[in-house]
Design a protein around this motif. Structure first.
Motif, PDB file in Angstrom:
ATOM      1  N   HIS A   1      11.042 -25.276 -28.920  1.00 33.95           N
ATOM      2  CA  HIS A   1      10.792 -26.400 -28.182  1.00 33.95           C
ATOM      3  C   HIS A   1      10.520 -27.951 -29.105  1.00 33.95           C
ATOM      4  O   HIS A   1      10.624 -28.848 -28.341  1.00 33.95           O
ATOM      5  CB  HIS A   1       9.109 -26.248 -27.662  1.00 33.95           C
ATOM      6  CG  HIS A   1       7.999 -26.142 -28.639  1.00 33.95           C
ATOM      7  ND1 HIS A   1       7.426 -27.360 -29.057  1.00 33.95           N
ATOM      8  CD2 HIS A   1       7.574 -25.337 -29.310  1.00 33.95           C
ATOM      9  CE1 HIS A   1       6.451 -27.074 -30.180  1.00 33.95           C
ATOM     10  NE2 HIS A   1       6.528 -25.732 -30.315  1.00 33.95           N
TER      11      HIS A   1
ATOM     12  N   GLY B   1      16.589 -26.793 -24.453  1.00 36.00           N
ATOM     13  CA  GLY B   1      15.406 -27.761 -24.085  1.00 36.00           C
ATOM     14  C   GLY B   1      14.643 -27.959 -25.161  1.00 36.00           C
ATOM     15  O   GLY B   1      13.463 -28.334 -25.007  1.00 36.00           O
TER      16      GLY B   1
ATOM     17  N   ASP C   1      13.245 -30.318 -28.289  1.00 34.97           N
ATOM     18  CA  ASP C   1      13.044 -31.926 -28.599  1.00 34.97           C
ATOM     19  C   ASP C   1      13.508 -32.199 -29.937  1.00 34.97           C
ATOM     20  O   ASP C   1      12.912 -31.850 -30.979  1.00 34.97           O
ATOM     21  CB  ASP C   1      11.682 -32.196 -28.494  1.00 34.97           C
ATOM     22  CG  ASP C   1      11.236 -33.726 -28.943  1.00 34.97           C
ATOM     23  OD1 ASP C   1      12.270 -34.508 -28.935  1.00 34.97           O
ATOM     24  OD2 ASP C   1      10.129 -34.079 -29.397  1.00 34.97           O
TER      25      ASP C   1
END
Length: 473
Positions: free
Chosen positions: A322, A348, A350
């Protein structure tokens, strides 16, 4: 001065082109990447007048003696299935999160071990105060290795600290890189030797090394008495304390670790030391730290059978679920790292990268600019740090993993330099790194996807030309 006859000029030109062809064949056989091979071959064949001399400095790809010693030491000391290693792993069982990075452990032959106490050191003042305090408390030995040592105020402070310990009977060993420390006067080492300090210049070849710009030792390591270790991005020079505009204030990160992985930190130093001197060091085993963090020392370099630094980044990026934040002064990734970053975006994650807003090396900065804009178009968030120059090499993965070391995202670190980093799994340490990086991002300007179109056309041409030099930057 008489002019050379046309016939003699023709002979010189033919000889240069013949030498260029011979060098091009050598480049074809020994250059590590297809891109680098293409760049050298075309340059040497078509423009030997301009490329032959640089190839003598940059084209060498062999240092067989060091490679053979390195591989024999790995076979002897770094077997993960060795009974001593298994006993160590049983005594210091790693965090379950280390399983995501087992490919790195197997690749380097270094185990993840728990039982570490970690300390984040932000910027030069905190880092050097911690290192000097550790050196002052040394009772048995001090190991010091830096890419750059300057004979300025900070360098003289280091010199004084080492002389004081040597006078107290402590064994002091210093390594520095000959190219990184090219302006270090001979008197600096002479003073240390006169005071009982053992100091040597690192070299991968015992002859012609002064003309070899590749295979530099970019590591920054301090170990005291076998149980306190320091690693990170700082060299020894006043600029690292932010005293030299226009790069001031200088933003950098180091860390201290105590625990069993310090053995691998000093083993990396000992390998370099044994190559230079022919003599291994008598090293102490790390003492228990009382900490809980899991750590691995990733010592990478061109003597490895694989391109371990590049693979280190690829595996760490693939492990992110993540969040992936990283900082680098030079954003010139190879295709494998670039692909891993883009795939992380599709998962997905960051993905954020912090780079400088001002250059310390103009050509690298230009190439980094193009890679930054291409990364933004791929969905990666790229930020330029505003207060000064950022030199830190930090990687944050999710909420539990943080790496601090000497590794840049450029061809030199990924393929040509000896590098080192500590890869740590600990939620408290990762949270501290997160706060540090969050503060850095707040002082940065994010690159917008439309910024590239606002660049002057000639500047766009220039950054594309700079990228052509990526294999040798």
């Amino acid at each position: 001065m008489p002019h050379l006859p046309f016939a003699q000029i023709s002979i010189v030109v033919l000889l240069l082109h013949a030498a260029g062809v011979v060098a091009a064949v050598h480049a074809l056989m020994h250059t590590r990447t297809p891109q680098g091979a293409v760049a050298w071959v075309f340059g040497l064949v078509l423009l030997p007048y301009f490329t032959l001399l640089p190839y003598l400095f940059l084209g060498s790809k062999r240092f067989s003696g060091y490679v053979e010693m390195h591989h024999s030491r790995l076979a002897r000391l770094r077997r993960l299935d060795d009974p001593a290693q298994l006993a160590l792993s049983a005594e210091y069982p790693p965090h379950t999160g280390a399983q995501r990075y087992q490919a790195i452990s197997k690749m380097l032959g270094a185990p993840f071990l728990s039982g570490h106490r970690l300390r984040l050191l932000v910027n030069g003042a905190a880092s050097f105060e911690a290192m000097f305090a550790a050196i002052a408390g040394a009772e048995h030995y001090v190991l010091v290795q830096f890419f750059i040592i300057h004979d300025d105020e900070l360098g003289q402070r280091l010199q004084g600290a080492l002389l004081e310990r040597a006078a107290a009977g402590v064994s002091v060993h210093v390594l520095y890189d000959g190219v990184g420390s090219h302006d270090l006067p001979p008197t600096y080492g002479a003073v240390l030797r006169a005071g009982g300090v053992h100091i040597h210049r690192f070299a991968t070849r015992r002859w012609r090394n002064r003309f070899q710009l590749n295979f530099r030792n970019h590591r920054k390591v301090v170990v005291v008495d076998g149980w306190r270790g320091f690693v990170g991005g700082l060299n020894v020079g006043d600029e690292y304390l932010g005293r030299k505009p226009p790069l001031a204030p200088w933003r950098d990160t180091h860390m201290e670790l105590q625990g069993p992985a310090v053995a691998d930190l000093q083993l990396a130093f000992d390998e370099n030391w044994q190559w230079i001197t022919g003599q291994p060091l008598a090293l102490l085993a790390p003492r228990a730290s009382g900490g809980e963090a899991t750590s691995l020392i990733a010592a990478t370099g061109p003597a490895d059978a694989q391109e371990t630094c590049s693979l280190f980044f690829v595996q760490a990026i693939h492990a992110a679920r993540h969040r992936l934040w990283l900082t680098t002064p030079y954003l010139v990734p190879d295709s494998a790292v670039n692909a891993a970053l883009q795939l992380a975006v599709f998962r997905g994650v960051d993905v954020r990268i912090l780079i400088p807003a001002i250059p310390d090396h103009r050509t690298v900065f230009l190439a980094s600019t193009l890679y930054a804009h291409e990364s933004v178009r791929a969905g990666i968030r790229v930020f330029r740090y505003q207060p000064g120059f950022t030199h830190q090499k930090v990687l944050l993965v999710d909420d539990d993993t943080a790496a601090v070391g000497s590794m840049n995202l450029d061809n030199r670190s990924l393929r040509l330099n000896f590098e080192i980093a500590a890869l740590n799994i600990d939620t408290a340490f990762a949270a501290e790194v997160e706060r540090m990086l969050a503060a850095d991002f707040e002082q940065a300007v994010e690159i917008d996807v439309s910024d590239y179109s606002r660049l002057h056309y000639l500047y766009r041409v220039l950054i594309h030309v700079a990228r052509l030099l990526s294999p040798v930057l």
